[in-house]
Design an enzyme around this catalytic site. Sequence first.
Site, PDB file in Angstrom:
ATOM      1  N   CYS A 144       0.777  -1.207   0.020  1.00 47.89           N
ATOM      2  CA  CYS A 144       0.072  -0.002  -0.010  1.00 47.89           C
ATOM      3  C   CYS A 144       0.909   1.408   0.022  1.00 47.89           C
ATOM      4  CB  CYS A 144      -0.828   0.086   1.441  1.00 47.89           C
ATOM      5  SG  CYS A 144      -1.903   1.548   1.161  1.00 47.89           S
ATOM      6  N   CYS A 199      -0.344   4.054   2.386  1.00 49.58           N
ATOM      7  CA  CYS A 199       0.101   3.682   3.843  1.00 49.58           C
ATOM      8  C   CYS A 199       1.421   3.978   3.920  1.00 49.58           C
ATOM      9  CB  CYS A 199      -0.717   2.475   3.772  1.00 49.58           C
ATOM     10  SG  CYS A 199      -2.513   2.109   3.428  1.00 49.58           S
TER      11      CYS A 199
END
Length: 194
Positions: A155, A158
Amino acid sequence: MSETTDIIEELLEATGLDKNYRTDSIALLEKGESRYVRDLKLNFTSTLTSEHLSAKECGLLGLSIAVNNNNKPLTAFYTKFSEEQGATAAEIAEAVGCASLLASNNVFYRFRHFTQKEKYTQIPARIRMQLMMKPVTGKEFFELMSLAVSAVNGCEMCVNAHEDSLIKLGTTEERIFDAVRIASLVTATGKIVY
C-alpha cells in the site's frame, strides 16, 4: 548427508521446527542442493538483531509480519522469541492486532489511491481503529509495525503516511529501513518455511 541438508536442518531448528520437517519448497531446494539455503538461513537469523531496534522490537515486528502472512510456524517462533525478549501478552496481542487492522486499512486505502476519485475520499471509512489511539507498544513503535505491514501488503499511500508520521515523531531513517528489512526477510523465509 549434504551441506545443503545440514543448513536446512540448522534453519529448521532455529525456527523451532523438527530438523526433518519439510515443505515442498524446502524439498525442492534440498533436492537441487541450492546455495540459496545458506542465504536464507543467514537472512532469517538477521531478523533477530538490529543496530536500531531492540531484540524485543525485532521479535514483535517479525510476529506482526508472520501473522499478516498467515504463517503458523513463524508466528509461533516470533511469539516465543518476543516473550523471551520480555514482550508482554498485551504487546504480543498488539502486534497481532496491528497485522489484522493494517490488512483492512491497506486494502481500503489502496482502493482509494488506485481509483483517484475524490468522491471516495469524502465517504467515511467506517473502520474502527482504536488500537492505534493508545498503543501499549507506544505510538512510534506501532507506526513502525504499521509501516512494515503496509510495505509487505504493497500500500503505497499507507507506507508514505506511516513513514511521514515516523519522521515527525523523530524516528531515524535507519530505524525505519531496518523495520522494512526485517519485514522483507520474514516474508522471504515464509515462502520456504510454512
